[in-house]
Design a protein around this motif. Structure first.
Motif, PDB file in Angstrom:
ATOM      1  N   PRO A   4       1.895 -16.999 -14.118  1.00 42.64           N
ATOM      2  CA  PRO A   4       0.981 -16.698 -15.217  1.00 42.64           C
ATOM      3  C   PRO A   4       1.441 -15.432 -15.940  1.00 42.64           C
ATOM      4  N   LEU A   5       1.405 -15.451 -17.269  1.00 43.22           N
ATOM      5  CA  LEU A   5       1.944 -14.339 -18.047  1.00 43.22           C
ATOM      6  C   LEU A   5       0.895 -13.313 -18.457  1.00 43.22           C
ATOM      7  N   SER A   6      -0.364 -13.641 -18.302  1.00 43.10           N
ATOM      8  CA  SER A   6      -1.431 -12.740 -18.698  1.00 43.10           C
ATOM      9  C   SER A   6      -1.295 -11.399 -17.976  1.00 43.10           C
ATOM     10  N   GLY A   7      -1.166 -10.331 -18.750  1.00 42.00           N
ATOM     11  CA  GLY A   7      -1.045  -8.993 -18.185  1.00 42.00           C
ATOM     12  C   GLY A   7       0.342  -8.644 -17.690  1.00 42.00           C
ATOM     13  N   VAL A   8       1.278  -9.587 -17.779  1.00 36.79           N
ATOM     14  CA  VAL A   8       2.627  -9.363 -17.265  1.00 36.79           C
ATOM     15  C   VAL A   8       3.632  -9.213 -18.404  1.00 36.79           C
ATOM     16  N   ALA A   9       3.435  -9.999 -19.475  1.00 35.02           N
ATOM     17  CA  ALA A   9       4.382  -9.995 -20.586  1.00 35.02           C
ATOM     18  C   ALA A   9       3.616  -9.996 -21.899  1.00 35.02           C
ATOM     19  N   ASN A  10       4.261  -9.509 -22.958  1.00 38.35           N
ATOM     20  CA  ASN A  10       3.693  -9.558 -24.294  1.00 38.35           C
ATOM     21  C   ASN A  10       3.870 -10.987 -24.796  1.00 38.35           C
ATOM     22  N   VAL A  11       2.819 -11.771 -24.677  1.00 39.66           N
ATOM     23  CA  VAL A  11       2.878 -13.207 -24.948  1.00 39.66           C
ATOM     24  C   VAL A  11       3.246 -13.492 -26.409  1.00 39.66           C
ATOM     25  N   ASP A  12       2.673 -12.734 -27.340  1.00 42.75           N
ATOM     26  CA  ASP A  12       2.959 -12.975 -28.763  1.00 42.75           C
ATOM     27  C   ASP A  12       4.427 -12.713 -29.090  1.00 42.75           C
ATOM     28  N   ALA A  13       4.952 -11.597 -28.594  1.00 46.63           N
ATOM     29  CA  ALA A  13       6.360 -11.264 -28.846  1.00 46.63           C
ATOM     30  C   ALA A  13       7.274 -12.296 -28.189  1.00 46.63           C
ATOM     31  N   LEU A  14       6.920 -12.718 -26.995  1.00 49.09           N
ATOM     32  CA  LEU A  14       7.718 -13.707 -26.278  1.00 49.09           C
ATOM     33  C   LEU A  14       7.719 -15.042 -27.019  1.00 49.09           C
ATOM     34  N   ARG A  15       6.542 -15.454 -27.508  1.00 46.80           N
ATOM     35  CA  ARG A  15       6.446 -16.706 -28.252  1.00 46.80           C
ATOM     36  C   ARG A  15       7.288 -16.640 -29.524  1.00 46.80           C
ATOM     37  N   ALA A  16       7.228 -15.510 -30.240  1.00 53.34           N
ATOM     38  CA  ALA A  16       8.013 -15.350 -31.470  1.00 53.34           C
ATOM     39  C   ALA A  16       9.513 -15.444 -31.176  1.00 53.34           C
ATOM     40  N   LYS A  17       9.926 -14.830 -30.089  1.00 59.08           N
ATOM     41  CA  LYS A  17      11.349 -14.863 -29.716  1.00 59.08           C
ATOM     42  C   LYS A  17      11.775 -16.290 -29.360  1.00 59.08           C
ATOM     43  N   LEU A  18      10.931 -16.993 -28.604  1.00 60.78           N
ATOM     44  CA  LEU A  18      11.255 -18.374 -28.224  1.00 60.78           C
ATOM     45  C   LEU A  18      11.277 -19.294 -29.446  1.00 60.78           C
ATOM     46  N   GLU A  19      10.361 -19.057 -30.391  1.00 60.99           N
ATOM     47  CA  GLU A  19      10.354 -19.870 -31.613  1.00 60.99           C
ATOM     48  C   GLU A  19      11.621 -19.644 -32.428  1.00 60.99           C
ATOM     49  N   LYS A  20      12.094 -18.414 -32.469  1.00 59.94           N
ATOM     50  CA  LYS A  20      13.336 -18.094 -33.188  1.00 59.94           C
ATOM     51  C   LYS A  20      14.526 -18.804 -32.521  1.00 59.94           C
ATOM     52  N   LYS A  21      14.561 -18.746 -31.188  1.00 64.28           N
ATOM     53  CA  LYS A  21      15.615 -19.448 -30.434  1.00 64.28           C
ATOM     54  C   LYS A  21      15.560 -20.954 -30.702  1.00 64.28           C
ATOM     55  N   LEU A  22      14.345 -21.479 -30.731  1.00 65.90           N
ATOM     56  CA  LEU A  22      14.138 -22.906 -30.950  1.00 65.90           C
ATOM     57  C   LEU A  22      14.628 -23.312 -32.338  1.00 65.90           C
ATOM     58  N   ASP A  23      14.329 -22.498 -33.354  1.00 67.86           N
ATOM     59  CA  ASP A  23      14.798 -22.785 -34.714  1.00 67.86           C
ATOM     60  C   ASP A  23      16.326 -22.837 -34.759  1.00 67.86           C
ATOM     61  N   LYS A  24      16.963 -21.877 -34.115  1.00 67.05           N
ATOM     62  CA  LYS A  24      18.431 -21.829 -34.085  1.00 67.05           C
ATOM     63  C   LYS A  24      18.986 -23.077 -33.387  1.00 67.05           C
ATOM     64  N   LEU A  25      18.365 -23.443 -32.292  1.00 66.97           N
ATOM     65  CA  LEU A  25      18.794 -24.604 -31.520  1.00 66.97           C
ATOM     66  C   LEU A  25      18.616 -25.894 -32.324  1.00 66.97           C
ATOM     67  N   GLU A  26      17.518 -25.989 -33.051  1.00 70.23           N
ATOM     68  CA  GLU A  26      17.289 -27.185 -33.859  1.00 70.23           C
ATOM     69  C   GLU A  26      18.314 -27.299 -34.988  1.00 70.23           C
ATOM     70  N   GLY A  27      18.756 -26.151 -35.524  1.00 70.90           N
ATOM     71  CA  GLY A  27      19.826 -26.156 -36.521  1.00 70.90           C
ATOM     72  C   GLY A  27      21.126 -26.672 -35.908  1.00 70.90           C
ATOM     73  N   GLU A  28      21.392 -26.240 -34.688  1.00 71.82           N
ATOM     74  CA  GLU A  28      22.591 -26.690 -33.968  1.00 71.82           C
ATOM     75  C   GLU A  28      22.515 -28.193 -33.691  1.00 71.82           C
ATOM     76  N   ILE A  29      21.343 -28.678 -33.325  1.00 72.68           N
ATOM     77  CA  ILE A  29      21.148 -30.111 -33.053  1.00 72.68           C
ATOM     78  C   ILE A  29      21.404 -30.914 -34.328  1.00 72.68           C
ATOM     79  N   ALA A  30      20.868 -30.433 -35.449  1.00 72.66           N
ATOM     80  CA  ALA A  30      21.064 -31.125 -36.732  1.00 72.66           C
ATOM     81  C   ALA A  30      22.540 -31.172 -37.098  1.00 72.66           C
TER      82      ALA A  30
END
Length: 168
Positions: free
Chosen positions: A97-123
């Motif tokens: 569980p990430l509650s109280g352990v990690a900055n969930v919003d910052a982590l989500r933003a970073k993962l979304e950025k990675k995902l966008d890059k990966l989707e460009g690579e897939i395309a």
């Protein structure tokens, strides 16, 4: 007496299970960018009574080596954990569980950025593999390499999409 008679396969399998659980927890910590000094709560879920006994007997090792504050070993999950990273060791589900352990919003933003890059690579890979000029003229090894890279990128994308979804 040979060394073969000194090896206890059952004990070796038990230690392997503990080692893999610790490795999975450490990987989840790294993926969530949890600072090394921060102890995390971990839930280990297994329907196997034997696996739960092994995990409970190795609890102190898991807590010390994976920096776990609170370790729960359970046959089934009481609730659905939305904001958690999940790993699997054989038939054991590892939840952090990430509650109280990690900055969930910052982590989500970073993962979304990675995902966008990966989707460009897939395309890009999909377009290349969809081009008959490439698939007919390129050496077979190069075409296979592109197919392998596409499959890997798609799998990573699936994992990232799941993680982003869990952080919402």
């Amino acid at each position: 007496m040979t060394t073969q008679t000194l090896i206890d396969p059952k004990l070796e399998a038990q230690f392997e299970l503990l080692i893999e659980a610790i490795r999975t927890i450490r990987n989840l910590r790294a993926e969530a960018e949890v600072k090394p000094g921060v102890k995390v709560p971990i839930i280990l879920q297994s329907e196997s009574e034997q696996e739960r006994q092994i995990l409970e007997s190795g609890q102190s090792y898991i807590q010390d080596l994976a920096k776990v504050e609170e370790l729960t070993v359970t046959p089934n999950l009481e609730a659905e954990y939305k904001q958690a990273f999940v790993g699997v060791v054989g038939t054991i589900q590892v939840l952090m569980p990430l509650s109280g352990v990690a900055n969930v919003d910052a982590l989500r933003a970073k993962l979304e950025k990675k995902l966008d890059k990966l989707e460009g690579e897939i395309a890009s890979l999909s377009n290349r593999l969809g081009n008959p000029g490439f698939t007919n003229k390129a050496p077979e090894a190069v075409v296979q390499g592109a197919k392998d890279a596409l499959a890997e990128a798609q799998k990573q994308s699936e994992i990232l999409r799941d993680r982003v979804e869990r952080l919402k």
